[in-house]
Design an enzyme around this catalytic site. Structure first.
Site, mmCIF file in Angstrom:
data_model
loop_
_atom_site.group_PDB
_atom_site.id
_atom_site.type_symbol
_atom_site.label_atom_id
_atom_site.label_comp_id
_atom_site.label_asym_id
_atom_site.label_seq_id
_atom_site.Cartn_x
_atom_site.Cartn_y
_atom_site.Cartn_z
ATOM 1 N N GLN A 152 0.910 -1.269 -0.019
ATOM 2 C CA GLN A 152 0.085 -0.081 -0.056
ATOM 3 C C GLN A 152 0.747 1.027 -0.087
ATOM 4 O OE1 GLN A 152 -2.029 1.742 3.496
ATOM 5 N NE2 GLN A 152 -4.047 1.050 2.721
ATOM 6 N N TYR A 197 -5.987 10.810 3.772
ATOM 7 C CA TYR A 197 -4.437 11.093 3.196
ATOM 8 C C TYR A 197 -4.236 11.939 2.339
ATOM 9 C CZ TYR A 197 -3.054 7.291 6.414
ATOM 10 O OH TYR A 197 -2.593 6.334 7.388
ATOM 11 N N ALA A 215 -9.529 -7.696 7.719
ATOM 12 C CA ALA A 215 -8.446 -6.860 8.578
ATOM 13 C C ALA A 215 -8.458 -7.355 9.915
ATOM 14 C CB ALA A 215 -8.667 -5.504 8.535
ATOM 15 N N ARG A 216 -9.198 -6.645 10.695
ATOM 16 C CA ARG A 216 -9.434 -6.995 12.103
ATOM 17 C C ARG A 216 -9.534 -8.529 12.370
ATOM 18 N NH1 ARG A 216 -14.062 -2.774 14.180
ATOM 19 N NH2 ARG A 216 -14.860 -3.461 11.814
#
Length: 394
Positions: A107, A177, A352-353
């Protein structure tokens, strides 16, 4: 795109899948989750083991997060910064993931106003100057030269990842971002050619995608992680995001879009649905941020109820509007949800988590479809990004 994706046949989430020039062993991607396992902005054995473990657990591809394209684009000083010195470590990481049968993606991005100037010692860049609620310092408005430099840096980072043996890069266009901040009318108050209209605000995103594709050609896959909704008043919203996605598709520089939401700068829990770990965040931060979180953290870390596939409603609108492959993220923890995503036309799902608690969850779901994730969505993993991302209950 895999021909099976355009047929009437619902693809098997655990069958091989094409992603640009790649063939992945399945359609489950380990989503980018900042690991805090690099030191001196270099790859460590701990970071390699983190991703090897997820690869061994059955994902089709694991995503290394977060790989800044320039030193001021980091959220803390030890975070990976893509430069020649990092090549040996990246190669070892890629080799370790490949040995487990998975692909690996980097990423890449620039943190923009989310960058921590107090940690990096460098000014955080944003579309417009403002006081950062994260570092409590003023961000500097990026100049045209900064935009050109950061665009070139994305291309160089992608080339570096390809040289290191990575299979893909994911351009970070989410969470406010750098690229995402330019898309946001709340954060982008410029009056030049990069501000005002959506077409102007999208120039950074489109320019970076084009520069990355021009740099790597078809050597590796190119994805982008795009905000559907910032989750803040006056921010980037779904209708605008749909138009940007259409432009990105028309430009033809991406192999897939991963759909996300929320603002690391202003509303991070909009992505991390479930409990808001205010007390744990405060304990993990230095002063004066610790005191600020204790006093007003409930406003910044707002709790949103968790439900399976919580980003699906918004993502459906993208699926209806686009033909390019899409990655569904957000509350993907069960085989039934994965199958539902495939049936609704999504080519990939991202987790993810749940994988922080159970790195082998994908393999267990593959062999026993009734497997239930042990993740309770307490989000106490979130504050561990300051000390080594992990599930505190594992």
């Amino acid at each position: 795109m895999d021909p099976t994706d355009s047929s009437d046949t619902v693809p098997d989430v655990f069958g091989p899948a094409r992603l640009g020039p790649l063939t992945l062993r399945n359609r489950v991607i380990k989503a980018a989750t900042f690991e805090h396992r690099s030191r001196g902005a270099l790859v460590t054995d701990d970071l390699i083991e983190f991703h090897r473990r997820h690869a061994a657990g059955g994902v089709g591809m694991t995503t290394v997060a977060y790989c800044a394209v320039s030193p001021e684009g980091r959220t803390e000083r030890d975070q990976i910064w893509m430069r020649p010195e990092i090549l040996p470590g990246l190669r070892r990481l890629a080799d370790a993931v490949h040995a487990e049968g998975a692909a690996v993606s980097a990423q890449i991005g620039h943190a923009g106003p989310v960058a921590n100037a107090a940690s990096t010692g460098l000014p955080a860049l944003a579309p417009s100057g403002a006081i950062s609620p994260l570092s409590l310092r003023r961000t500097r408005a990026a100049t045209a030269a900064d935009i050109e430099r950061i665009t070139r840096a994305h291309a160089a980072a992608a080339l570096l990842a390809a040289e290191a043996g990575f299979d893909a890069v994911e351009i970070h266009m989410g969470h406010n971002y750098f690229t995402s901040a330019f898309l946001s009318p709340r954060l982008n108050r410029r009056r030049d050619g990069h501000g005002g209209s959506l077409a102007n605000r999208a120039k950074v995103a489109r320019g970076i995608a084009r520069a990355v594709r021009d740099a790597v050609g078809d050597r590796i896959a190119v994805l982008a992680k795009l905000n559907m909704d910032d989750g803040v008043p006056g921010g980037f919203r779904l209708d605008e995001s749909l138009q940007v996605a259409r432009w990105l598709e028309q430009d033809g520089n991406l192999d897939a879009l991963e759909l996300t939401a929320g603002s690391s700068l202003l509303n991070p829990m909009y992505l991390f649905r479930g409990d808001a770990p205010v007390r744990e965040f405060a304990a993990a931060l230095p002063q004066p941020q610790r005191l600020a979180v204790r006093l007003v953290g409930g406003r910044f870390l707002r709790a949103y109820p968790y439900r399976e596939a919580f980003l699906l409603d918004g993502a459906r609108r993208f699926r209806a509007a686009l033909t390019m492959p899409l990655v569904l993220l957000g509350g993907i923890t069960r085989r039934a949800t994965m199958d539902r995503a495939m049936a609704e036309g999504f080519q990939f799902v991202a987790m993810a988590r749940a994988l922080l608690r159970e790195p082998d969850l994908v393999d267990r779901i593959r062999t026993e479809p009734a497997t239930r994730s042990l993740c309770i969505h307490c989000n106490k993993c979130m504050p561990t990004i300051f000390s080594g991302t992990r599930c505190v209950l594992a």
